[in-house]
Write an enzyme that holds these catalytic residues in place. Structure first.
Site, PDB file in Angstrom:
ATOM      1  N   GLY A  45       0.812  -1.213   0.000  1.00 26.07           N
ATOM      2  CA  GLY A  45       0.000   0.000   0.000  1.00 26.07           C
ATOM      3  C   GLY A  45       0.848   1.267   0.000  1.00 26.07           C
ATOM      4  N   CYS A 129      -7.890  -2.689   4.809  1.00 25.75           N
ATOM      5  CA  CYS A 129      -6.841  -3.042   5.769  1.00 25.75           C
ATOM      6  C   CYS A 129      -7.420  -2.931   7.177  1.00 25.75           C
ATOM      7  CB  CYS A 129      -5.645  -2.105   5.605  1.00 25.75           C
ATOM      8  SG  CYS A 129      -4.462  -2.308   6.952  1.00 25.75           S
ATOM      9  N   ASN A 191      -9.442  -9.141   1.294  1.00 24.95           N
ATOM     10  CA  ASN A 191      -8.341  -8.783   2.182  1.00 24.95           C
ATOM     11  C   ASN A 191      -8.384  -9.736   3.394  1.00 24.95           C
ATOM     12  OD1 ASN A 191      -6.218  -7.405   3.509  1.00 24.95           O
ATOM     13  ND2 ASN A 191      -6.871  -5.473   2.607  1.00 24.95           N
ATOM     14  N   THR A 192      -7.593  -9.450   4.384  1.00 21.69           N
ATOM     15  CA  THR A 192      -7.461 -10.384   5.506  1.00 21.69           C
ATOM     16  C   THR A 192      -8.696 -10.395   6.413  1.00 21.69           C
ATOM     17  OG1 THR A 192      -6.342  -8.615   6.695  1.00 21.69           O
ATOM     18  CG2 THR A 192      -4.954 -10.252   5.607  1.00 21.69           C
ATOM     19  N   GLY A 216      -3.327 -16.572   4.669  1.00 19.84           N
ATOM     20  CA  GLY A 216      -2.740 -17.905   4.530  1.00 19.84           C
ATOM     21  C   GLY A 216      -3.814 -18.950   4.264  1.00 19.84           C
ATOM     22  N   GLY A 245      -5.433 -17.250   0.683  1.00 20.38           N
ATOM     23  CA  GLY A 245      -5.098 -18.654   0.931  1.00 20.38           C
ATOM     24  C   GLY A 245      -4.505 -19.416  -0.235  1.00 20.38           C
TER      25      GLY A 245
HETATM   26  C1  SIN Z   1      -1.006  -3.645   6.724  1.00 18.32           C
HETATM   27  O1  SIN Z   1      -0.084  -2.978   6.250  1.00 18.32           O
HETATM   28  O2  SIN Z   1      -1.419  -3.496   7.892  1.00 18.32           O
HETATM   29  C2  SIN Z   1      -1.692  -4.702   5.892  1.00 18.32           C
HETATM   30  C3  SIN Z   1      -2.276  -4.137   4.662  1.00 18.32           C
HETATM   31  C4  SIN Z   1      -3.668  -4.588   4.385  1.00 18.32           C
HETATM   32  O3  SIN Z   1      -4.233  -5.416   5.114  1.00 18.32           O
HETATM   33  O4  SIN Z   1      -4.261  -4.103   3.426  1.00 18.32           O
END
Ligand code: SIN
Length: 309
Positions: A45, A129, A191-192, A216, A245
């Site tokens: 980013g 994020c 995203n996560t 993951g 993943g």
């Molecule tokens: C981060 O830099 O905290 C992760 C970036 C993201 O989850 O987009």
């Protein structure tokens, strides 16, 4: 055999890209292999001003994955253009910059600053994020702000605008709809996933921010489910880029069969920087075995098979 894909007017040599935040800007991997074999590099980013990120600890392992709370550490768009861009501009593959802002104006400003950087073919708006207090996810979790942001950025750039969505919502297809109606050229899913671990020795959360983003193999089924849901609603009206993943070509193909027109390899890069190349080779062998000459017939295939059965 044709592995190339044309999405939002740009032809990528193959549909296997690397995910933001897992490959830096490509500079380290470039020292060990020819990264031009990768379909596209999505950068870490980039924000208007440099960011230090969060306090450590900001990474912790989990079963089948990891949690991060980096906090979008980056040199800012000027630093990117001055110190990084000259080193990537001759690499023979496309770069997509993951763009982060605390306000709409900051997103627009970052994109404007990159407008003449030819190697940057598109933007991936980071509205997902989970590790920042201001901006970013505040847009990604509010449909009205999200629509307004996408419209503003679209109105200020000639380049395609992709939006990387958060899985930490009840119905991702609603956020996808807002992006589509606001003119997004592509959707990046996902995203996560927000998570947390407690360190029993220290008797406190592992991460300084307490919570962070899970990535993951653990999140593959969540990502595939969300790609499936968005494809079911929009079909090929908007290209979906699947991420979450992916370690092997079989994982990538699950995303593709669910509806992804391209995929991003992420966390696997941390322990195997060659993972994207292995995924490309694996997809080629799979296509050869199946007698498939054109990659595009695989996109969304599980939906068609679903109807037949
Ligand atoms: C981060 O830099 O905290 C992760 C970036 C993201 O989850 O987009």
């Amino acid at each position: 055999m044709n592995l190339s894909v044309t999405l939002f007017g740009i032809t990528f040599k193959n549909p296997v890209w690397v995910a933001s935040g897992t490959f830096g800007y490509g500079l380290e991997a470039m020292e060990i292999y020819d990264i031009s074999k990768i379909g596209a590099v999505v950068t870490k980013g980039v924000s208007l001003r440099p960011r230090e990120g969060n306090e450590p600890p900001r990474i912790v392992e989990t079963p089948c994955g990891m949690l991060n709370s980096i906090g979008l550490q980056n040199p800012g768009v000027e630093g990117f253009l001055r110190d990084i861009y000259p080193r990537i501009k001759d690499v023979d593959t496309h770069f997509i910059v993951n763009v982060f802002g605390e306000t709409e104006e900051e997103y627009v400003e970052v994109c404007r600053s990159l407008e003449d950087a030819e190697k940057v073919v598109a933007y991936e708006l980071n509205v997902s994020c989970p590790n920042v207090k201001r901006g970013g996810i505040a847009f990604g979790h509010d449909p009205v702000s999200l629509g307004s942001l996408v419209e503003k950025v679209k109105g200020s750039t000639r380049k395609p605008v992709l939006v990387k969505l958060s899985p930490n919502v009840t119905d991702i297809t609603e956020f996808a709809r807002v992006c589509v109606e606001s003119g997004a050229d592509g959707l990046v899913l996902i995203n996560t996933v927000l998570g947390m671990r407690i360190n029993l020795k220290k008797e406190r959360p592992d991460l300084s921010t307490k919570m962070g983003g899970l990535s993951g193999p653990a999140i593959l089924p969540i990502a595939v489910r969300m790609v499936w849901e968005v494809y079911e609603r929009f079909g090929r009206a908007v290209p979906i880029i699947g991420v979450g993943g992916i370690t092997t070509h079989e994982d990538a193909l699950e995303h593709i069969y669910a509806g992804a027109s391209a995929v991003q390899v992420g966390t696997a890069n941390f322990y195997d920087p060659y993972a994207p190349l292995k995924v490309i080779e694996g997809i080629k062998s799979f296509m050869k075995e199946k007698g498939v000459m054109d990659f595009s017939v695989l996109v969304g295939r599980a939906h068609r098979m679903d109807i037949k059965s």
